[in-house]
Motif scaffolding. Structure first.
Motif, PDB file in Angstrom:
ATOM      1  N   ASP A  37       0.649  -1.179  -0.086  1.00 41.79           N
ATOM      2  CA  ASP A  37      -0.072   0.095   0.080  1.00 41.79           C
ATOM      3  C   ASP A  37       1.028   1.394   0.000  1.00 41.79           C
ATOM      4  OD1 ASP A  37      -2.218  -1.558   0.219  1.00 41.79           O
ATOM      5  OD2 ASP A  37      -2.058  -1.599   2.324  1.00 41.79           O
ATOM      6  N   ALA A  38       1.835   1.367  -0.948  1.00 40.58           N
ATOM      7  CA  ALA A  38       2.719   2.250  -0.857  1.00 40.58           C
ATOM      8  C   ALA A  38       2.639   3.430  -1.875  1.00 40.58           C
ATOM      9  CB  ALA A  38       4.156   1.746  -1.054  1.00 40.58           C
ATOM     10  N   ASP A  39       2.799   4.687  -1.316  1.00 41.53           N
ATOM     11  CA  ASP A  39       3.064   5.780  -2.316  1.00 41.53           C
ATOM     12  C   ASP A  39       4.448   6.228  -2.294  1.00 41.53           C
ATOM     13  OD1 ASP A  39       0.583   5.994  -2.865  1.00 41.53           O
ATOM     14  OD2 ASP A  39      -0.176   6.957  -1.008  1.00 41.53           O
ATOM     15  N   HIS A  40       4.929   7.064  -3.503  1.00 40.13           N
ATOM     16  CA  HIS A  40       6.135   7.390  -3.926  1.00 40.13           C
ATOM     17  C   HIS A  40       6.276   8.836  -4.316  1.00 40.13           C
ATOM     18  CE1 HIS A  40       6.335   3.015  -3.964  1.00 40.13           C
ATOM     19  NE2 HIS A  40       5.222   3.205  -4.732  1.00 40.13           N
ATOM     20  N   LEU A  41       7.273   9.429  -3.358  1.00 41.84           N
ATOM     21  CA  LEU A  41       7.177  10.786  -3.776  1.00 41.84           C
ATOM     22  C   LEU A  41       9.206  10.946  -4.170  1.00 41.84           C
ATOM     23  CD1 LEU A  41       5.973  13.752  -3.942  1.00 41.84           C
ATOM     24  CD2 LEU A  41       6.678  13.944  -1.449  1.00 41.84           C
ATOM     25  N   ASN A  42       9.229  11.591  -5.405  1.00 44.57           N
ATOM     26  CA  ASN A  42      10.621  11.858  -5.779  1.00 44.57           C
ATOM     27  C   ASN A  42      11.202  13.060  -4.890  1.00 44.57           C
ATOM     28  OD1 ASN A  42      10.910   9.649  -7.738  1.00 44.57           O
ATOM     29  ND2 ASN A  42       9.925  11.181  -9.269  1.00 44.57           N
ATOM     30  N   TYR A  43      12.580  12.812  -4.584  1.00 46.07           N
ATOM     31  CA  TYR A  43      13.099  13.907  -3.639  1.00 46.07           C
ATOM     32  C   TYR A  43      12.783  15.276  -4.701  1.00 46.07           C
ATOM     33  CZ  TYR A  43      15.464  10.830  -0.475  1.00 46.07           C
ATOM     34  OH  TYR A  43      15.835   9.789   0.495  1.00 46.07           O
ATOM     35  N   VAL A  44      13.219  15.224  -5.940  1.00 45.84           N
ATOM     36  CA  VAL A  44      13.275  16.379  -6.503  1.00 45.84           C
ATOM     37  C   VAL A  44      11.823  17.250  -6.679  1.00 45.84           C
ATOM     38  CG1 VAL A  44      15.227  15.887  -8.231  1.00 45.84           C
ATOM     39  CG2 VAL A  44      12.709  15.345  -8.637  1.00 45.84           C
ATOM     40  N   ASP A  45      10.840  16.366  -6.113  1.00 45.20           N
ATOM     41  CA  ASP A  45       9.498  16.814  -6.333  1.00 45.20           C
ATOM     42  C   ASP A  45       9.053  17.749  -4.543  1.00 45.20           C
ATOM     43  OD1 ASP A  45       8.747  16.502  -8.662  1.00 45.20           O
ATOM     44  OD2 ASP A  45       8.193  14.461  -8.289  1.00 45.20           O
ATOM     45  N   ILE A  46      10.172  17.488  -3.853  1.00 49.16           N
ATOM     46  CA  ILE A  46      10.068  18.140  -2.326  1.00 49.16           C
ATOM     47  C   ILE A  46      10.672  19.375  -2.392  1.00 49.16           C
ATOM     48  CG2 ILE A  46      10.556  17.462   0.044  1.00 49.16           C
ATOM     49  CD1 ILE A  46      10.463  14.447  -0.572  1.00 49.16           C
ATOM     50  N   PRO A  47      10.213  20.518  -1.698  1.00 44.06           N
ATOM     51  CA  PRO A  47      10.646  21.658  -1.755  1.00 44.06           C
ATOM     52  C   PRO A  47      12.086  21.751  -1.109  1.00 44.06           C
ATOM     53  CG  PRO A  47       8.426  21.916  -1.327  1.00 44.06           C
ATOM     54  CD  PRO A  47       8.758  20.669  -1.486  1.00 44.06           C
ATOM     55  N   ASN A  48      13.111  22.151  -1.746  1.00 49.10           N
ATOM     56  CA  ASN A  48      14.625  22.396  -1.138  1.00 49.10           C
ATOM     57  C   ASN A  48      15.384  21.102  -0.919  1.00 49.10           C
ATOM     58  OD1 ASN A  48      14.559  25.303  -0.793  1.00 49.10           O
ATOM     59  ND2 ASN A  48      13.254  25.181   1.207  1.00 49.10           N
TER      60      ASN A  48
END
Length: 271
Positions: A43-54
């Motif tokens: 049940d995982a979601d993923h978020l690339n570091y480049v899409d996280i501010p700073n």
């Protein structure tokens, strides 16, 4: 690069919205070559570091630069697939951004993993080590110059009371787990045989280019910290050749054993 990873307030707001009410209590930072653990999340979601501010893209092979949230062995975790390193040009404070983010999001426990060079004579490539203490001779500390600086007590920095129970469980699965002292060296070159001899004389069992600044900041933010080193290779002077690609390949081969280790660890190390 000076502004990246310093202030994580915008990153915290972004990830909090992404979590959509989920509140993981455990954060895990994956070391070189250990990214396969992320494939076991449910049940995982993923978020690339480049899409996280700073935040910034990962600049080291074997570190994907992706944040995951999902369940593994019954625990909801925040999984950082990739870390930042001092040798990339970041400050000791900047490399701790994932740890600070985890703390701001309410995590209570932090598991740090790394690929390390084995120093102690009993070490073999493919072993694991539960970090019991560390040696920092780099002259670097993530709290230097920070308003967060305090005289942080590192006497009991690493959770280790469960070592004997954990080791007994892993022995039944033919997984070798040591307990020992981790040394931090800056890199990016591997250490010289003379440096390894010095570290061994000082009591180090393994050496890594990461983990210790993250552990220091985690203690400052009152997280319960455990650290696992995967002995991907023997250190300089104890083996014929050192190559990062071999480290990555070794980490991939360790994925199944690492999963078993985590399953057992979660049984003995609870919130």
């Amino acid at each position: 690069m000076m502004t990246l990873l310093d202030d994580i307030s915008q990153a915290t707001a972004k990830v909090k919205g992404w979590l959509a009410g989920r509140k993981p209590q455990l954060a895990i930072v994956l070391g070189s070559g250990l990214g396969a653990i992320s494939e076991q999340l449910q049940d995982a979601d993923h978020l690339n570091y480049v899409d996280i501010p700073n935040f910034a893209a990962s600049g080291v092979s074997g570190h994907a630069g992706c944040l995951h949230c999902g369940k593994i062995f019954g625990r909801l975790v925040l999984l950082f697939q990739g870390r930042y390193h001092f040798y990339e040009g970041y400050s000791a404070w900047q490399v701790t951004a994932p740890v600070r983010l985890a703390a701001e999001l309410g995590c209570k426990q932090l598991l740090l993993t790394n690929a390390a060079g084995g120093i102690a004579d009993q070490m073999q490539a493919g072993d694991f080590m539960l970090v019991s203490d560390h040696i920092n001779l780099t002259g670097q500390n993530p709290l230097i110059g920070r308003p967060e600086r305090e005289f942080v007590d590192l006497s009991n920095l690493y959770a280790q009371d469960f070592y004997f129970d954990l080791n007994r469980e892993l022995q039944q699965q033919a997984i070798r787990l040591h307990s020992g002292v981790l040394a931090w060296m800056l890199g990016p070159n591997y250490e010289t045989p003379a440096e390894i001899n010095m570290l061994q004389a000082l009591g180090a069992s393994a050496v890594s280019m990461s983990t210790i600044p993250e552990a220091i900041v985690a203690k400052r933010y009152q997280l319960d910290v455990a650290a696992i080193s995967y002995i991907s290779n023997l250190a300089a002077g104890k083996t014929d050749n050192l190559d990062h690609q071999d480290v990555l390949a070794s980490g991939k081969n360790a994925a199944q054993q690492m999963e078993k280790l985590l399953a057992a660890l979660f049984d003995f190390w609870s919130v």
